[in-house]
Write a protein that holds these residues in place. Structure first.
Motif, short mmCIF file in Angstrom:
data_model
loop_
_atom_site.label_atom_id
_atom_site.label_comp_id
_atom_site.label_asym_id
_atom_site.label_seq_id
_atom_site.Cartn_x
_atom_site.Cartn_y
_atom_site.Cartn_z
N TYR A 13 1.23 -13.86 -3.75
CA TYR A 13 2.17 -12.84 -3.28
C TYR A 13 3.57 -13.43 -3.10
O TYR A 13 4.57 -12.75 -3.28
CB TYR A 13 1.67 -12.21 -1.97
CG TYR A 13 2.62 -11.16 -1.45
CD1 TYR A 13 2.70 -9.92 -2.07
CD2 TYR A 13 3.47 -11.43 -0.39
CE1 TYR A 13 3.60 -8.97 -1.62
CE2 TYR A 13 4.37 -10.48 0.06
CZ TYR A 13 4.43 -9.26 -0.55
OH TYR A 13 5.32 -8.32 -0.12
N ALA A 18 8.70 -14.57 0.12
CA ALA A 18 8.75 -13.29 -0.61
C ALA A 18 8.82 -12.12 0.36
O ALA A 18 9.54 -11.15 0.12
CB ALA A 18 7.53 -13.15 -1.51
N LEU A 19 8.08 -12.22 1.45
CA LEU A 19 8.08 -11.14 2.43
C LEU A 19 9.47 -10.93 3.02
O LEU A 19 9.97 -9.82 3.09
CB LEU A 19 7.08 -11.46 3.55
CG LEU A 19 6.86 -10.38 4.59
CD1 LEU A 19 6.16 -9.18 3.98
CD2 LEU A 19 6.04 -10.94 5.75
N LYS A 21 12.30 -11.80 1.74
CA LYS A 21 13.29 -11.46 0.73
C LYS A 21 13.07 -10.06 0.16
O LYS A 21 13.86 -9.58 -0.64
CB LYS A 21 13.24 -12.48 -0.42
CG LYS A 21 13.78 -13.84 -0.04
CD LYS A 21 13.55 -14.87 -1.12
CE LYS A 21 14.55 -14.73 -2.23
NZ LYS A 21 14.40 -15.80 -3.26
N SER A 22 12.00 -9.41 0.59
CA SER A 22 11.63 -8.12 0.03
C SER A 22 12.51 -6.99 0.56
O SER A 22 12.59 -6.77 1.78
CB SER A 22 10.17 -7.81 0.38
OG SER A 22 9.86 -6.48 0.08
N TYR A 24 11.75 -3.96 0.30
CA TYR A 24 10.80 -2.98 0.82
C TYR A 24 10.49 -3.25 2.29
O TYR A 24 10.34 -2.31 3.08
CB TYR A 24 9.51 -2.99 -0.01
CG TYR A 24 9.77 -2.87 -1.48
CD1 TYR A 24 10.19 -1.67 -2.04
CD2 TYR A 24 9.62 -3.97 -2.32
CE1 TYR A 24 10.45 -1.56 -3.40
CE2 TYR A 24 9.88 -3.87 -3.68
CZ TYR A 24 10.29 -2.67 -4.21
OH TYR A 24 10.55 -2.57 -5.54
N PHE A 25 10.44 -4.52 2.65
CA PHE A 25 10.19 -4.91 4.03
C PHE A 25 11.34 -4.42 4.92
O PHE A 25 11.12 -3.80 5.96
CB PHE A 25 10.05 -6.44 4.10
CG PHE A 25 9.76 -6.99 5.47
CD1 PHE A 25 8.48 -6.92 5.99
CD2 PHE A 25 10.76 -7.58 6.23
CE1 PHE A 25 8.20 -7.43 7.25
CE2 PHE A 25 10.49 -8.08 7.48
CZ PHE A 25 9.20 -8.01 7.99
N ILE A 112 -0.29 -8.20 -5.31
CA ILE A 112 0.47 -7.03 -4.82
C ILE A 112 -0.50 -5.91 -4.44
O ILE A 112 -0.35 -5.27 -3.39
CB ILE A 112 1.50 -6.56 -5.86
CG1 ILE A 112 2.60 -7.61 -6.04
CG2 ILE A 112 2.12 -5.23 -5.44
CD1 ILE A 112 3.53 -7.34 -7.21
N HIS A 115 -2.18 -6.94 -1.20
CA HIS A 115 -1.22 -6.81 -0.09
C HIS A 115 -1.11 -5.34 0.33
O HIS A 115 -1.15 -5.02 1.52
CB HIS A 115 0.14 -7.36 -0.54
CG HIS A 115 1.16 -7.43 0.53
ND1 HIS A 115 1.10 -8.34 1.56
CD2 HIS A 115 2.29 -6.70 0.74
CE1 HIS A 115 2.13 -8.16 2.36
NE2 HIS A 115 2.86 -7.17 1.88
N TYR A 163 5.54 0.48 6.06
CA TYR A 163 5.57 -0.61 5.07
C TYR A 163 4.48 -0.41 4.01
O TYR A 163 4.69 -0.66 2.83
CB TYR A 163 5.42 -1.96 5.77
CG TYR A 163 5.58 -3.16 4.89
CD1 TYR A 163 6.50 -3.19 3.85
CD2 TYR A 163 4.81 -4.30 5.09
CE1 TYR A 163 6.64 -4.30 3.04
CE2 TYR A 163 4.94 -5.42 4.27
CZ TYR A 163 5.86 -5.41 3.24
OH TYR A 163 5.98 -6.51 2.45
N SER A 167 5.36 0.06 0.21
CA SER A 167 4.77 -0.91 -0.72
C SER A 167 4.18 -0.24 -1.96
O SER A 167 4.02 -0.89 -2.99
CB SER A 167 3.69 -1.73 -0.01
OG SER A 167 4.28 -2.58 0.93
N ALA A 170 6.66 -0.74 -4.57
CA ALA A 170 6.63 -2.10 -5.12
C ALA A 170 5.48 -2.24 -6.11
O ALA A 170 5.64 -2.85 -7.18
CB ALA A 170 6.50 -3.12 -4.00
#
Length: 196
Positions: A13, A18-19, A21-22, A24-25, A112, A115, A163, A167, A170
């Motif tokens: 993931y 990554a979390l 920098k997302s 979507y987060f 993904i 997740h 989230y 997601s 994503a």
């Protein structure tokens, strides 16, 4: 790489990097803030419990479809960089240390999906816990600290719900990326056939 499946998922993931920098987060944080009126009162869990089970079922069906996309050669093409520790010659020589443990496109899309499904299950569980204990909270007699803890738990729970919803975007983008890879794979195969 260790053979810990959760560790493999988290690495594929992209981990916390990554979390954090997302987009979507961060979009989920903003939307959760905007929806303060929804999660700051009792009953917010009804939205979660009416939406998430259906989305989870749809996700499982989508995962089954994803696993059947293309031919076996295409899935091999997507997974060609995926050599988990212990399965490649480098690993055997290094007694478990893999020099090529970067996840393949196949593993990243599966991460993904995983997740996305973990978030959905977590959102359902948090909503069920909140609903189960609603009768134990008497806001009239709770002190301010207890009210803040309760509000914070509602906020975090609702954030997980949002989230999970965000997601899905994503995941859709990831699947679209696979369609472009499939086009590339098919067109390259056609080009190779034409050359022969």
């Amino acid at each position: 790489m260790k053979n810990n499946i959760i560790g493999r998922y988290w690495k594929a993931y992209g981990g916390f990097k990554a979390l954090l920098k997302s987009p979507y987060f961060y979009a989920s944080i903003i939307i959760t803030g905007i929806l303060f009126p929804a999660w700051s009162k009792f009953g917010w869990w009804d939205d979660v419990l009416s939406i998430m089970p259906n989305l989870l079922g749809f996700s499982l069906g989508g995962f089954a479809l994803w696993m059947s996309i293309g031919s076996e050669k295409f899935r091999d093409f997507l997974a060609e960089q995926d050599k988990p520790c212990g399965e490649c010659n480098e690993c055997r020589k290094a007694f478990g240390e893999c020099s090529n443990d970067e996840p393949s496109a196949f593993t990243m899309i599966n991460a993904i999906f995983l997740h996305f499904m973990i978030l959905q299950v977590l959102a359902i569980l948090l909503a069920m816990i909140s609903k189960a204990y609603v009768g134990y909270f008497d806001l009239v007699f709770m002190n301010n600290t207890a009210k803040m803890i309760l509000a914070s738990s509602y906020c975090v729970s609702y954030f997980i719900f949002i989230y999970a919803l965000i997601s899905s975007l994503a995941l859709s983008i990831g699947l679209f990326r696979v369609t472009t890879l499939y086009e590339h794979f098919v067109n390259e195969k056609i080009d190779n056939t034409d050359e022969q």
